[in-house]
Design an enzyme around this catalytic site. Sequence first.
Site, PDB file in Angstrom:
ATOM      1  CD  GLU A 206      -3.031  -0.985   2.310  1.00 11.88           C
ATOM      2  OE1 GLU A 206      -2.934  -0.101   2.936  1.00 11.88           O
ATOM      3  OE2 GLU A 206      -3.895  -2.076   2.212  1.00 11.88           O
ATOM      4  CE  LYS A 338     -10.637  -3.132   4.181  1.00 20.02           C
ATOM      5  NZ  LYS A 338      -9.998  -4.295   4.910  1.00 20.02           N
TER       6      LYS A 338
HETATM    7  P1  PGA Z   1      -6.757  -5.915   2.769  1.00 15.76           P
HETATM    8  O1  PGA Z   1      -6.160  -5.043   4.020  1.00 15.76           O
HETATM    9  O2  PGA Z   1      -7.205  -4.939   1.781  1.00 15.76           O
HETATM   10  O3  PGA Z   1      -5.543  -6.645   2.377  1.00 15.76           O
HETATM   11  O4  PGA Z   1      -7.547  -6.833   3.515  1.00 15.76           O
HETATM   12  C1  PGA Z   1      -6.629  -3.830   4.331  1.00 15.76           C
HETATM   13  C2  PGA Z   1      -6.757  -3.904   5.838  1.00 15.76           C
HETATM   14  O5  PGA Z   1      -6.803  -4.825   6.415  1.00 15.76           O
HETATM   15  O6  PGA Z   1      -7.539  -2.874   6.364  1.00 15.76           O
HETATM   16 ZN    ZN Z   2      -7.589  -4.346   8.499  1.00 15.33          ZN
END
Ligand code: PGA
Ligand code: ZN
Length: 428
Positions: A206, A338
């Site tokens: 990221e 999300k």
């Molecule tokens: P991921 O990580 O998109 O790989 O799940 C993001 C998070 O854990 O917040």
């Molecule tokens: Zn997370």
Amino acid sequence: MSDTEIVYVHGRRVWDSRGRPTVEAEIMLAGGGVGRAIAPAGASTGTGEAVDLRDGGAAFGGYDVTRAVQAIRDDIAEEILGRDAADQAGLDHAMIALDGTANKSRLGANALVAVSMAAAHAAAAEAGKPLYRHLGGEDATLLPLPQIQIFGGGAHAGGRVDIQDFMVMCPAAENFAQALDWTAEVYRAAGSLMAEAGTLQGVADEGGWWPAFGTNEQALETLVRAIERAGFRPGEQVGIALDIAASQFGKAGNYKLGLEERTLDSAGMIDLLTGWIARYPIDSIEDPLAEDDAEGFAAFTRAVGGRVQVVGDDFLVTDAARLHQAADAGAANTVLLKPNQRGTLTETVAAWDAAKQRGYSAIVSARSGETEDVTIVHLAIGWSVGQLKVGSFARSERMAKWNEAVRIEEALGPMARFAGGAVLGRSK
Ligand code: PGA
Ligand code: ZN
């Protein structure tokens, strides 16, 4: 025919920030409004997430998405052609029913979320408004407090350190743009500290600096030094947020910390983390315990929830029902939102509604696999969520989101309000 009737639906395969295939949806309405959106993808996914449909097999490591793309072109297109894109809930429920599984495994949450978001964009375009304004009307003026990664670990850095995200928040900044200014200085200072130590080794998934540390706590110490070197007072101007992502190394009450070569039980993890909270200016901790450790979550929340955000990601998977259960048990006080964890905007907003109802805060979040798609920025502002987590301060799939918020703050002008420390329960 109304202007917001869907007249064209298309799915295509595009590529994400890890060089893996992902799903893009494009929708056109009778009035000519066009919307497009791309599904992101997680790496440290919760087991309760809706299913990211992948082809398996040899091509692209099994990550190909031809089935999900085909689902958009065939089943989903047939179902939603002629529907009203302005009726997001009606559209999303039709797709949920069409999929027919509890976890979206037939058509794929990646297919559904791309279509759900593309429809929202098309409806906004048809209304001649930016998406945040289309979603939130005149009230959509709250710029989120960002959580921005400085070091990336866990599954996003080959398990180099156990903890996944070492992030900063700038609650004392005057506005969103200034929060980015401050973060840019901290990110730069952290890079120069790593370079001086001879441990600058590029970035993790990221965009955070590669975590070349001997212990998890060394990363925390370096982060505090970076905040100071950048000229800020740790804890006051710039605070720390962690994503432990404990489901990655913990199961059934056993937490295996690879870097420190020890295994802790749930109580041991809580001791470790409360010790860190006592020694470092930590304002927010995500997934401190594993997704299967609701009791640990509740115990941790009882211990520190009064002064620290306890965030459920893998634990709550953007699910309104799980949030209600957690609230009944006193587990966590903040939910990560999300959209691809559930598969539609309607279910994502249901989780946010549940959060508000139960007195939880929320953070709209990107995934570790991202693209140039900036929809989540509009969701955070359109829904007045107050916090946004997008990864680090490098790589354009991350910067595209931060930059979009800068544009929106500027467009709102004097109407813009910055969530700042108030979302953390701090007065200025
Ligand atoms: P991921 O990580 O998109 O790989 O799940 C993001 C998070 O854990 O917040
Ligand atoms: Zn997370």
